[in-house]
Write a protein that holds these residues in place. Structure first.
Motif, PDB file in Angstrom:
ATOM      1  N   PRO A 171      -7.818 -33.803 -35.126  1.00 14.29           N
ATOM      2  CA  PRO A 171      -8.097 -33.158 -36.418  1.00 14.29           C
ATOM      3  C   PRO A 171      -9.267 -32.193 -36.265  1.00 14.29           C
ATOM      4  O   PRO A 171     -10.300 -32.534 -35.679  1.00 14.29           O
ATOM      5  N   LEU A 172      -9.080 -30.977 -36.790  1.00 16.23           N
ATOM      6  CA  LEU A 172     -10.020 -29.894 -36.494  1.00 16.23           C
ATOM      7  C   LEU A 172     -11.087 -29.686 -37.570  1.00 16.23           C
ATOM      8  O   LEU A 172     -11.934 -28.814 -37.423  1.00 16.23           O
ATOM      9  N   GLY A 173     -11.013 -30.484 -38.624  1.00 11.20           N
ATOM     10  CA  GLY A 173     -12.067 -30.365 -39.639  1.00 11.20           C
ATOM     11  C   GLY A 173     -11.862 -29.157 -40.520  1.00 11.20           C
ATOM     12  O   GLY A 173     -10.834 -28.491 -40.468  1.00 11.20           O
ATOM     13  N   PRO A 174     -12.857 -28.872 -41.361  1.00  7.49           N
ATOM     14  CA  PRO A 174     -12.717 -27.745 -42.285  1.00  7.49           C
ATOM     15  C   PRO A 174     -12.659 -26.418 -41.537  1.00  7.49           C
ATOM     16  O   PRO A 174     -13.124 -26.313 -40.396  1.00  7.49           O
ATOM     17  N   MET A 175     -12.109 -25.427 -42.208  1.00 15.36           N
ATOM     18  CA  MET A 175     -11.901 -24.135 -41.552  1.00 15.36           C
ATOM     19  C   MET A 175     -13.218 -23.495 -41.137  1.00 15.36           C
ATOM     20  O   MET A 175     -13.327 -22.892 -40.076  1.00 15.36           O
ATOM     21  N   LEU A 176     -14.219 -23.631 -41.996  1.00 13.05           N
ATOM     22  CA  LEU A 176     -15.523 -23.055 -41.693  1.00 13.05           C
ATOM     23  C   LEU A 176     -16.600 -24.127 -41.839  1.00 13.05           C
ATOM     24  O   LEU A 176     -16.507 -24.978 -42.723  1.00 13.05           O
TER      25      LEU A 176
ATOM     26  N   LEU B 129       2.023 -28.594 -29.263  1.00 12.32           N
ATOM     27  CA  LEU B 129       1.020 -28.594 -30.324  1.00 12.32           C
ATOM     28  C   LEU B 129       1.619 -28.464 -31.729  1.00 12.32           C
ATOM     29  O   LEU B 129       0.928 -28.737 -32.714  1.00 12.32           O
ATOM     30  N   ASP B 130       2.881 -28.041 -31.836  1.00 11.32           N
ATOM     31  CA  ASP B 130       3.398 -27.687 -33.159  1.00 11.32           C
ATOM     32  C   ASP B 130       3.450 -28.883 -34.110  1.00 11.32           C
ATOM     33  O   ASP B 130       3.114 -28.749 -35.292  1.00 11.32           O
ATOM     34  N   ALA B 131       3.882 -30.043 -33.601  1.00 14.46           N
ATOM     35  CA  ALA B 131       4.017 -31.189 -34.511  1.00 14.46           C
ATOM     36  C   ALA B 131       2.653 -31.684 -35.000  1.00 14.46           C
ATOM     37  O   ALA B 131       2.449 -31.826 -36.208  1.00 14.46           O
ATOM     38  N   PRO B 132       1.712 -31.947 -34.105  1.00 11.33           N
ATOM     39  CA  PRO B 132       0.411 -32.373 -34.635  1.00 11.33           C
ATOM     40  C   PRO B 132      -0.340 -31.245 -35.338  1.00 11.33           C
ATOM     41  O   PRO B 132      -1.188 -31.497 -36.199  1.00 11.33           O
ATOM     42  N   GLY B 133      -0.066 -30.026 -34.937  1.00 13.65           N
ATOM     43  CA  GLY B 133      -0.710 -28.884 -35.587  1.00 13.65           C
ATOM     44  C   GLY B 133      -1.795 -28.260 -34.729  1.00 13.65           C
ATOM     45  O   GLY B 133      -2.344 -28.891 -33.821  1.00 13.65           O
TER      46      GLY B 133
END
Ligand code: 5GP
Length: 126
Positions: free
Chosen positions: A118-123, A87-91
């Motif tokens: 992509p996980l979107g905004p934090m909140l 997971l480290d490279a893609p984040g």
């Protein structure tokens, strides 16, 4: 005793039962102080929970009362899970919910590890 907020530790909570082996989990990794397993209702393509083996209700409880070894064990477990799963490279994102306003459902401290897209905004906004 926990520090505040959620009351005393409840030994019947679902993660306590997973730790005792009474309920199965899809284990990803384990060390002396932590267990990591897939979330039963994933909110991302990869969604792993990393929990201490000790009886801590919340992040506040863990931060105040856990030993240095337990804190290191939990954080290193999260890092190990991310490396193991590539997971480290893609984040990836690590998150914990503490108490009512954060919507904590299970009263055993846990870290969420989210990844795989992509996980979107934090909140969520609004
Ligand atoms: P919280 O809302 O407390 O931060 O997160 C609790 C998480 O535990 C949720 O994402 C939920 O899907 C997960 N969960 C609840 N029960 C179980 C279970 O029995 N097994 C697993 N693997 N995850 C669970």
């Amino acid at each position: 005793m926990p520090v505040q907020g959620l009351g005393p530790y409840d030994d019947t909570n679902i993660f306590a039962r997973i730790l005792r082996g009474e309920i199965p989990c899809r284990k990803v990794f384990e060390n002396d102080h932590a267990l990591a397993f897939h979330d039963i209702n994933p909110q991302a393509p990869t969604h792993v929970l990393v929990i201490p083996k000790g009886r801590y209700v919340s992040a506040a409880d863990f931060a105040a009362l856990a030993s240095d070894a337990e804190i290191a064990g939990l954080m290193r477990a999260a890092g190990h899970v991310a490396r193991m799963l590539g997971l480290d490279a893609p984040g990836w994102r690590m998150l914990t919910n503490m108490g009512e306003h954060a919507g904590q459902e299970v009263p055993h401290f846990h870290l969420h590890v989210f990844a795989g897209a992509p996980l979107g905004p934090m909140l969520a906004r609004g």
